[in-house]
Design an enzyme around this catalytic site. Structure first.
Site, mmCIF file in Angstrom:
data_model
loop_
_atom_site.group_PDB
_atom_site.id
_atom_site.type_symbol
_atom_site.label_atom_id
_atom_site.label_comp_id
_atom_site.label_asym_id
_atom_site.label_seq_id
_atom_site.Cartn_x
_atom_site.Cartn_y
_atom_site.Cartn_z
ATOM 1 C CB CYS A 101 -2.837 -5.221 9.376
ATOM 2 S SG CYS A 101 -3.267 -6.034 7.819
ATOM 3 C CB CYS A 197 3.816 -5.690 3.842
ATOM 4 S SG CYS A 197 2.144 -5.078 4.159
#
Length: 356
Positions: A101, A197
């Site tokens: 990410c 997450c």
């Protein structure tokens, strides 16, 4: 100078913004909307990238008096992070979505956005530092070893480091909390988010099955090929795992040594067979100044103590790592990051580990 400030809605990025504002930078806040808001029952109390996080980021921007944008990156996140995460597990690899990410979205995407908005720098709340070697910027570990995130940032391009700011690199987390309290920031007591997450409380195995379908059961075998049990799909196991194998009847504890996607088998054995002397690293991103063979300290997990090794460049952006002392459970799919003291020399993705 004008700075695009990545605001996650947490205390770290909020304090980073506060410190830069105090130093006189002109800030523009941005939050990345990475996914649609999941149902409350599917989201853990420490997840991030939620609607509440966007609201918290906007509240911090208002407190600091800076413009604020919420950028939508759902498609990029689905492709570069979630898709990669699911496919890796189904291939018998253990992915590292945070590093992925950072490389493709939090820095790749936001650096482009910074340029579009006429910003000189991109800043984040990561715990890392940027130093100098001669006239060249270098990525360094954070001062606080407990919070250091340099391992997840190895994919940053050398040419981009001169455009990145890490205001928290010299601070401990306790100092960051105190600064937030003194400034009255609305997120001063907000808990830290979990590392992955997007995985709900039900766990990554169910998440992978929901996204990619149930795995195919197969055999658990010892290194001599003798079957000792069955597995429920490669995605549910990782190198070094002992619990949940269903092999408690064996005389000695057995651990996952490797996963064999070609045969749909999991190879198990005693703990000492987890020791790795050498490993091959692919998609390596190494400093251009490094020779064909060099010494480094190598981390094979975020919490792994960097171990001395010799690194040899191979064709095709690959590298062979030979540790001075065998290391436990080098896991295909995880990142291997090379250091010279505090300085990050580069890194890549573990493709194959060879037993000591």
């Amino acid at each position: 100078k004008k700075v695009l400030m990545a605001l996650s809605g947490g205390v770290d990025s909020s304090v980073a913004a506060l410190l830069l504002a105090r130093q006189g930078y002109e800030l523009v806040g941005i939050t990345m909307r990475l996914a649609d808001a999941p149902p409350e029952e599917a989201r853990g109390p420490r997840s991030c990238c939620s609607v509440e996080d966007v609201s918290d980021a906007r509240a911090v921007a208002e407190r600091l008096g800076i413009p604020f944008y919420a950028g939508h990156y759902k498609d990029e996140f689905e492709s570069h992070v979630i898709g990669y995460f699911v496919e890796s597990y189904r291939k018998g690899l253990t992915p590292n979505p945070c590093a992925r990410c950072n490389e493709h979205l939090k820095f790749g995407g936001l650096l482009r956005r910074a340029e579009e908005l006429g910003c000189d720098f991109l800043a984040t709340g990561h715990y890392a530092r940027i130093g100098r070697e001669g006239n060249e910027p270098r990525l360094l570990r954070a001062r606080d070893p407990e919070k250091d995130q340099s391992y997840f940032l190895f994919g940053l391009r050398e040419e981009d480091l001169s455009r990145i700011l890490f205001p928290l690199g010299d601070l401990a987390k306790s100092q960051v909390r105190e600064i937030a309290r003194e400034a009255g920031l609305p997120v001063a007591e907000k808990p830290d988010s979990q590392e992955i997450c997007f995985v709900p409380d039900s766990g990554y195995v169910r998440f992978v099955e929901k996204r990619g379908g149930a795995g195919t059961p197969g055999k658990m075998v010892k290194e001599d090929g003798r079957a000792v049990g069955e597995h429920q799909g490669l995605h549910a196991y990782t190198v070094g795992q002992r619990r949940g194998l269903g092999l408690s009847g064996n005389e000695d504890p057995l651990y996952v040594l490797r996963l064999d996607p070609a045969k749909n088998e999991i190879v198990v054995g005693p703990e000492e067979r987890l020791l790795t002397r050498k490993m091959r690293v692919g998609s390596a991103r190494l400093s251009s100044r490094l020779p064909g063979s060099f010494r480094a300290e190598v981390r094979i997990r975020h919490r792994h103590a960097a171990a001395p090794a010799r690194v040899e460049r191979l064709e095709g952006n690959a590298a062979l790592v030979a540790f001075d002392e065998p290391q436990r459970a080098a896991t295909p799919g995880q990142a291997a990051v090379f250091y010279d003291g505090d300085m990050v020399l580069g890194g890549g993705w573990i493709e194959e580990a060879f037993s000591a």
